[in-house]
Each structure stands twice: as C-alpha cells, then as structure tokens.
Design an enzyme around this catalytic site. Structure first.
Site, PDB file in Angstrom:
ATOM      1  N   GLU A   1     -12.451   0.104  -9.836  1.00  0.00           N
ATOM      2  CA  GLU A   1     -12.062  -0.861 -10.866  1.00  0.00           C
ATOM      3  C   GLU A   1     -13.003  -0.899 -12.063  1.00  0.00           C
ATOM      4  O   GLU A   1     -12.568  -1.111 -13.208  1.00  0.00           O
ATOM      5  CB  GLU A   1     -11.924  -2.258 -10.250  1.00  0.00           C
ATOM      6  CG  GLU A   1     -10.733  -2.427  -9.331  1.00  0.00           C
ATOM      7  CD  GLU A   1     -10.952  -1.817  -7.954  1.00  0.00           C
ATOM      8  OE1 GLU A   1      -9.957  -1.622  -7.229  1.00  0.00           O
ATOM      9  OE2 GLU A   1     -12.127  -1.552  -7.594  1.00  0.00           O
TER      10      GLU A   1
ATOM     11  N   ARG B   1       0.486   3.800  -3.220  1.00  0.00           N
ATOM     12  CA  ARG B   1      -0.195   5.068  -2.908  1.00  0.00           C
ATOM     13  C   ARG B   1       0.811   6.199  -2.701  1.00  0.00           C
ATOM     14  O   ARG B   1       0.707   7.247  -3.346  1.00  0.00           O
ATOM     15  CB  ARG B   1      -1.068   4.907  -1.657  1.00  0.00           C
ATOM     16  CG  ARG B   1      -2.137   3.840  -1.794  1.00  0.00           C
ATOM     17  CD  ARG B   1      -3.186   3.966  -0.716  1.00  0.00           C
ATOM     18  NE  ARG B   1      -3.925   2.713  -0.533  1.00  0.00           N
ATOM     19  CZ  ARG B   1      -5.163   2.636  -0.059  1.00  0.00           C
ATOM     20  NH1 ARG B   1      -5.813   3.726   0.262  1.00  0.00           N
ATOM     21  NH2 ARG B   1      -5.760   1.462   0.101  1.00  0.00           N
TER      22      ARG B   1
ATOM     23  N   GLU C   1       0.823  -1.208   0.000  1.00  0.00           N
ATOM     24  CA  GLU C   1       0.000   0.000   0.000  1.00  0.00           C
ATOM     25  C   GLU C   1       0.859   1.260   0.000  1.00  0.00           C
ATOM     26  O   GLU C   1       0.521   2.255  -0.655  1.00  0.00           O
ATOM     27  CB  GLU C   1      -0.943  -0.006   1.211  1.00  0.00           C
ATOM     28  CG  GLU C   1      -1.955  -1.139   1.222  1.00  0.00           C
ATOM     29  CD  GLU C   1      -3.001  -1.031   0.122  1.00  0.00           C
ATOM     30  OE1 GLU C   1      -3.023  -0.010  -0.592  1.00  0.00           O
ATOM     31  OE2 GLU C   1      -3.798  -1.979  -0.024  1.00  0.00           O
TER      32      GLU C   1
ATOM     33  N   ASP D   1      -4.565  -9.522  -7.582  1.00  0.00           N
ATOM     34  CA  ASP D   1      -4.869  -8.768  -8.794  1.00  0.00           C
ATOM     35  C   ASP D   1      -3.675  -8.116  -9.480  1.00  0.00           C
ATOM     36  O   ASP D   1      -3.388  -8.369 -10.644  1.00  0.00           O
ATOM     37  CB  ASP D   1      -5.950  -7.720  -8.500  1.00  0.00           C
ATOM     38  CG  ASP D   1      -5.709  -6.953  -7.200  1.00  0.00           C
ATOM     39  OD1 ASP D   1      -4.655  -7.152  -6.568  1.00  0.00           O
ATOM     40  OD2 ASP D   1      -6.577  -6.151  -6.815  1.00  0.00           O
TER      41      ASP D   1
END
Length: 586
Positions: A490, A196, A192, A327
């Site tokens: 998404e 980010r 993360e 993913d």
C-alpha cells in the site's frame, strides 16, 4: 483445432496429405497453397500475441448452468453511450526536460534489481510450490491458503507480462488453463477470489489478448455470480459450494464492508468484455444498497466497518475506518466510476460524499517535533448518533493506499486540494518507513493527532506520557502496536500513483529507499518473507509466508515507478485493489 490438426498431419507424414505435399503436381501445389492461405486468413486469430497449443481444461462443474433460486426479474444493463472524456490522470511527462543518459541508466539498474527479486521469487515458486497458492519462502514447499487455485501464479500473470517475462507468462497461462474451479475447499472467500483470481485473469487478458484467459475468467465469473443468488441478491462473505447449488446461500449479518461491496470493478469489466449484463446487474444492486444507506449511518457519508447484508440495517455499528476490513469499498466507488467511463453518476456522488466525511473526521496531522507537513488516516467510533465522532490516531500500513486514492480522485473529479492531501498522506507513509530502524513501516502504530490539519506545537510531556518508557522510536511515534511487515504494497502504491500524477522525481528516490530496505530485511535464500518486527535492527525474524500480492502488487509497483510513464498509462488503465490493470473504455 484445425490448425493444430493440420500441423500434426504434416509433422507425422500422413500417408495421403504428406505425400501430396512431398510430391506435388502443379494442381495439387495450387490447391495446397490455397488451403494454407485459407487457414491463415480464416482460422488464425487476429490478436498477434495469441499462441496455440494450450491444453485448456474446462471446469468439472458448469456454474453457468445453475438454475438461480432467486432469479432476477429484470437485469440492469451496463450504462449506454460513449464514455465521457475524463480529465487526464498522468502528469504530462512530455513537457519535462528529457532525463539524462546517467539518469536513464540509474532507472534501468533499479528496474533490474526489482526484476531480479521477482525472478528469484517466481523461480522458487516454480521449483517447490508449483500450482500451490503460496511458496513457503523460508523452508521451501507450498501451501494452499486461498482454495488451492494457484493464487501466486494467477495473481502474478500480468506482472510477468509487464516485466517482459513472456516465456514465464505463457508457461503460467498454460497452467492457469488447467485450473478446475471445482477443486477448491468446500467454500471460498468471494472477495479474495475476485480481486486476485478474477482480477488477475481479466488483466492478463486485457494485456495479452489470450482468449483462453478470458474463457477461464468467465468460468470463474459464473461461479462468483452464484454468490449473489440470495434472498435479497446481496452476496455472502463465504461462498459455500453446496449451499449455492442447493439454493441455500444467505448474506451475512456481520461481514467486513470491503469484502461484500468490492466486486464492482472486476464484474463491470467482465460484463464489458462478454456483453453479458448479468455480471453488472449483480454489482449494481450492491451499489444501490450503498447509495440508499450512505447517510443513514452513525457517521453519515461513510459505512461502518461491518455490515449486516441480510437486514441491510447500517444504523447499529459504530466503528468506521479506511483500513483493514473496509478499505476497498471506498476505492471502488472511484474506480468503478472510471471503468464505466463516467456514465454512472451515483459512483461520483457516493465518492465525493464519503471523502468529505473522511477529510473531516478521519484525516489527521500528527504532532511532531519538526512539524513535518504530512497526514495520516485513523479510525473513528461513534457510540450514538448524538455523540461526537472520536478519532483514534492509529494508522495502518493498509491505509497507505488512501494517498493514491486522494490523488486519483482529485484528478478525475478536479478537486485540487485532494491531490495535495494525497501527496501529504503518501509522504506520511514514506516518513514512517524512514522512521523505523529497518526502514520499513509496521503493520499498525500509534501517533498523537493535532486538533486540526494545521501544524500544532510539539508537547514533549504529552508524548512521554502516552508512549512507553522503553520506547526508543522516533519522537512522535507512540508505539508500533503491531510491528510486523507482511510484504504489503500500500505504501509503494501511493508513492507510485503520486509520482505518475505529479511527475515529481522525489517519489522515485523514496521508492528506491523503500525497496532497498524491504530487500535487506525480508530476503531469504529462496525468495522474500514476512518479518515479525520492523523495530529491531540486525538480523530480522522471518516468518514462513509470502502472499501472492508480493508478486502481484508490491514488486509491480516498484517496477512501474522506475519504468517509462507509458507502461500502464493511468489514462488508459485503472488498477484494481490487487494492482491488476484493467483497460479503460474509449
């Protein structure tokens, strides 16, 4: 610094220099003019968007000085040579008929609506959650969920730039320059933080050329690089500061595959911008691990949802997905190939092999009364190498990114059928949005898979047996097993990508329906909030959460689909999994 000091002297009427400029002699006038000319030519950076005055605060711990416990004997450098001329991704919009004035006005109104949603969210963040990770959109106030490093601020930098909110952008840059990467919790989520914070800083730098942003990115990159200092140079899920400093970090034995394999794009771009190959070397080792194990799993071509990065044994786990936890592993094979200018062929080979497996085993057509020409991805389990893979037709909102990935990969690698699959997946997600009472797709839901990708006959009895007797959802939907909407991007991500790839204006209309539904269901007096159930009509039950990707991804994609195709041209940029555009090499 010299420019700032001269400015201060002039503003404060320094008794020597100030007098010289107020009562100049001809000689002093000439010298003064030469001095000013010298300053302008030599010291002002050449980037026109660079501004002075940021109070840059260096982090309290210099991670670049940390002596590695497991140093690299030989660093693998970035591939050399001129980047390949890759096929164009974007549709040739110049060949289309120019949009009418009426159409341009409609698109301008839609951009304004999206921008208003961003401004409302950002202004509330500034007012009651400044420098916190997230705004509480129902009650107000802030909360730290990602280390306390102002995730919403850093994640939203490039969106502000793209939306031409330059005053807000520079205010946020000034704040970002004061972040101390040492003040987080005792450990951070490497994935993360990479997508980010590091991705946000690098993208904002690529767009604005503000050098302070790159300096902050390097500081953070050095911290994250410490996460690769393990006995086998594989990263952990959590980067514990004390363990990193003491040389005691070890990779995990059951980590989400996406989390420990999805640093390639950001670390490659950091290596390109700094010329420091250590960042590329770190992620190249992870890629070599993926390459060597791709065909050893229970579903050859894909990697299991969880990985043992300590033993690097991929033969035990039996679950495979393109949804949560896995993913971006697959997305980054394609996107790292692009950011490297096509100079590292292993990424293409891994991507092609993986997508062949995905197409054969995870992609499915749902059984529907109208036999709509749409596709989804599910999950697969393989109990042993001898067993036939078992598909569970349980799509996730997270999995909607796959449509855009198929489209992007189909263009880059000249696989036309993948572009077609991408369209059908993107339209499947749009179908699911339209099917819900709120007009928003749930987090997780169940369908019934046809036996192939070709249409199958509708079986009312089978659907009735599988679905709950109280099911009031559209026929074909078994249930909404997780009915929440978390402000996720998404679906609009794939709709945006397929619009830019095909030029089909139908995607803009889909996007507008989606935006209106999301706004109607999630808006609060302060901003926008997650909702607990998309199957309930009327006033929605809102939860007190607004993740940073609302500003970084969801609203950015909505803005871009209604903007000129030249804004973040996909032949010039590649977007990371947090929608941060990174400049492609030329």
């Amino acid at each position: 610094m010299l420019v700032e000091n001269v400015g201060w002297l002039l503003q404060n009427n320094h008794p020597t220099l100030g007098q010289m400029f107020r009562r100049p002699t001809p000689l002093l006038s000439t010298l003064g003019a030469l001095l000013i000319f010298y300053i302008l030519i030599i010291f002002i950076p050449k980037q026109p968007d660079t501004v002075f005055g940021f109070s840059y605060v260096k982090s309290s711990y210099d991670w670049s000085s940390l002596v590695q416990t497991y140093p690299v004997d030989e660093i693998t450098p970035l591939p050399t040579g001129s980047p390949r001329k890759l096929p164009s991704v974007q549709h040739d919009f110049s060949s289309d008929e120019a949009p009418s004035e009426e159409r341009l006005a409609v698109l301008a109104d839609r951009r304004a609506a999206v921008k208003d949603a961003f401004i409302k969210s950002w202004d509330s963040y500034k007012a009651s959650a400044w420098m916190y990770d997230e705004l509480r959109p129902v009650s107000g106030g802030g909360i730290n969920t990602l280390g306390g490093w102002a995730a919403t601020l850093v994640d939203g930098l490039d969106t502000m730039w793209i939306m031409d909110l330059k005053d807000d952008f520079y205010q946020a840059v000034e704040a970002a320059c004061t972040i101390d990467w040492e003040t987080a919790d005792t450990s951070i989520n490497m994935f993360e933080t990479t997508i980010r914070h590091l991705g946000g800083l690098l993208s904002a730098y690529d767009l604005s050329k503000e050098t302070a942003l790159l300096k902050k990115a390097i500081e953070l990159g050095d911290l994250l690089y410490a996460g690769f200092d393990t006995s086998n140079r594989m990263p952990p899920f959590w980067l514990n500061f004390d363990e990193a400093k003491d040389g005691e970090l070890e990779p995990g034995t059951h980590d989400p595959s996406a989390s420990v394999t999805s640093s390639g794009l950001e670390f490659t771009r950091l290596a390109q911008l700094t010329g420091d190959n250590k960042y590329y070397d770190a992620i190249d080792r992870v890629a070599r691990f993926l390459e060597s194990t791709q065909n050893d799993t229970k579903l050859p071509g894909m990697w299991p949802t969880f990985l043992n990065m300590r033993t690097q044994d991929v033969t035990i786990e039996s679950d495979f997905t393109l949804g949560a936890l896995a993913d971006s592993l697959y997305e980054y094979l394609l996107k790292t190939f692009i950011i490297l200018g096509g100079l590292e062929p292993m990424y293409e080979q891994m991507y092609r092999t993986a997508m062949d497996t995905v197409t054969e085993y995870l992609l499915f057509r749902p059984m529907l009364p109208d036999q709509d020409d749409i596709l989804f991805t599910g999950d697969v389990s393989v109990n042993s190498n001898a067993d036939k893979p078992r598909l569970t037709a349980e799509p996730q909102h997270l999995g909607c990114f796959v449509g855009g990935m198929y489209g992007l990969g189909g263009k880059i690698f000249d696989i036309p059928e993948h572009v077609t699959y991408g369209e059908k997946i993107a339209k499947g997600c749009a179908w699911m949005y339209d099917a819900m009472p709120t007009g928003i797709m749930p987090e997780v839901y169940n369908l019934i898979a046809c036996s192939s990708l070709e249409p199958c006959d509708w079986d009312e009895e089978t659907w009735a047996v599988k679905s709950d007797s109280t099911n009031t959802l559209k026929k074909g939907i078994v249930d909404a097993v997780d009915p929440r909407y978390l402000l996720r991007p998404e679906a609009i991500e794939s709709i945006f990508l397929m619009y830019r790839i095909t030029g089909d204006a139908e995607y803009q209309e889909i996007a507008w329906r989606m935006f209106q539904s999301i706004k109607n269901a999630t808006e609060t007096s302060l901003a926008f909030a997650t909702i607990s159930d998309v199957t309930v009509t009327g006033k929605t039950d809102k939860t007190n959460s607004m993740e940073s990707f609302w500003l970084a991804e969801t609203l950015k994609y909505f803005w871009l689909i209604f903007s000129s195709p030249d804004v973040i041209n996909l032949d010039e940029y590649v977007l990371n999994t947090e929608a941060h555009p990174l400049r492609r090499p030329t």
